[in-house]
Design a protein around this motif. Sequence first.
Motif, PDB file in Angstrom:
ATOM      1  N   SER A   1       0.815  -1.219   0.000  1.00 48.35           N
ATOM      2  CA  SER A   1       0.000   0.000   0.000  1.00 48.35           C
ATOM      3  C   SER A   1       0.847   1.267   0.000  1.00 48.35           C
ATOM      4  N   SER A   2       2.004   1.230   0.664  1.00 46.56           N
ATOM      5  CA  SER A   2       2.847   2.423   0.728  1.00 46.56           C
ATOM      6  C   SER A   2       3.511   2.742  -0.616  1.00 46.56           C
TER       7      SER A   2
ATOM      8  N   ILE B   1      -2.003   8.105  -0.557  1.00 47.78           N
ATOM      9  CA  ILE B   1      -1.874   8.090   0.908  1.00 47.78           C
ATOM     10  C   ILE B   1      -3.113   7.403   1.461  1.00 47.78           C
ATOM     11  N   SER B   2      -2.975   6.117   1.791  1.00 50.96           N
ATOM     12  CA  SER B   2      -4.140   5.321   2.163  1.00 50.96           C
ATOM     13  C   SER B   2      -4.779   5.783   3.467  1.00 50.96           C
ATOM     14  N   LYS B   3      -3.986   6.291   4.402  1.00 51.76           N
ATOM     15  CA  LYS B   3      -4.535   6.678   5.708  1.00 51.76           C
ATOM     16  C   LYS B   3      -5.500   7.854   5.591  1.00 51.76           C
ATOM     17  N   SER B   4      -5.209   8.767   4.681  1.00 52.98           N
ATOM     18  CA  SER B   4      -6.046   9.958   4.537  1.00 52.98           C
ATOM     19  C   SER B   4      -6.897   9.926   3.270  1.00 52.98           C
ATOM     20  N   ASN B   5      -6.797   8.820   2.490  1.00 50.95           N
ATOM     21  CA  ASN B   5      -7.527   8.718   1.227  1.00 50.95           C
ATOM     22  C   ASN B   5      -7.256   9.923   0.324  1.00 50.95           C
ATOM     23  N   ASP B   6      -5.976  10.283   0.225  1.00 53.09           N
ATOM     24  CA  ASP B   6      -5.586  11.457  -0.556  1.00 53.09           C
ATOM     25  C   ASP B   6      -4.367  11.112  -1.402  1.00 53.09           C
TER      26      ASP B   6
END
Length: 301
Positions: free
Chosen positions: A52-53, A71-76
């Motif tokens: 994912s990174s 950026i998977s954590k912020s969906n951006d």
Amino acid sequence: MADLPIHTIVFEILTRLPAKDVGRSKSVYKQWYALLSTQDFVRIHCSPSLVSSNQRVLLIDDLTCSVRPIISKSNDYGPSSIVTFPFHHQNNDVSILSHLNGLLCVCLNHTYELLLWNPTTTAFKRLSTPDSHGFYINNLDAVGLYVDADDDYKVLHIKRGSGVLGVYVYSREVDSWRNIPFITRQEYLSPHFNWSAGTFCGGTLYFTVCECWLGGTKRVICFDVNSEQFKEISFPPIPSIGMVQGVLVNVKNELHMFASTGMFEMTIDLWTLCWCSHLSSSSYVESRVRQRSVWTRNQGF
């Protein structure tokens, strides 16, 4: 380096290089060229992108093309890197039709030409020919990019425009087009059906085929890339209420479909295609094992 086995150099060292350096390495030895061209090497070289990174997205906007990290954590998206088109194009001209292992099949909207393009290495190949092969008509034609058992990258082009109904295969290895038979219902080639782009998964290219009006026929067309035979399977068992759409995606070599139903309020379900073996017998032929398709719904999606 000379004392290391070839397989160690290729699969333990060269798989860590950027794509451009891998391309240059093909010219070192014939053995390297052969091994660097196999699907095993491509699979290993692309595997870090599954983390994912390391996910990236290619964005085309008017005259520019850029790659941005996800950026998977912020969906951006993260900061963009500009990619230069290596071919002549016009404003809002490039459409991505299919992709596989970093290779794109794109269409130039102002000339209708099909191209194979590797944005990482900037290499590209025009697929159009003087005898009208390699030209794509939007909303009528369908395209799928795949690789066969001989590691040859190919394009399946289903043409339905300008009075021409046919199915053609382009081979990158021999750099030519050829016609193949379409062995399923001929009405699927009519303009009354909408075809999706092809999704390659497990040696098969999948398309959704839906009639243009509400409540019409909806099927999945399967193209076996090695036997070059077509067959059709059913859609997932979803209610035909309002509009019904299915989007296919390959996740870790499993075929999934995002199926949406409704009119003003849409419901979206995630389904996974499974193949189940069963015995079929006849008084005239021996019993044999056949496979049937089963869609399973992902609970909790």
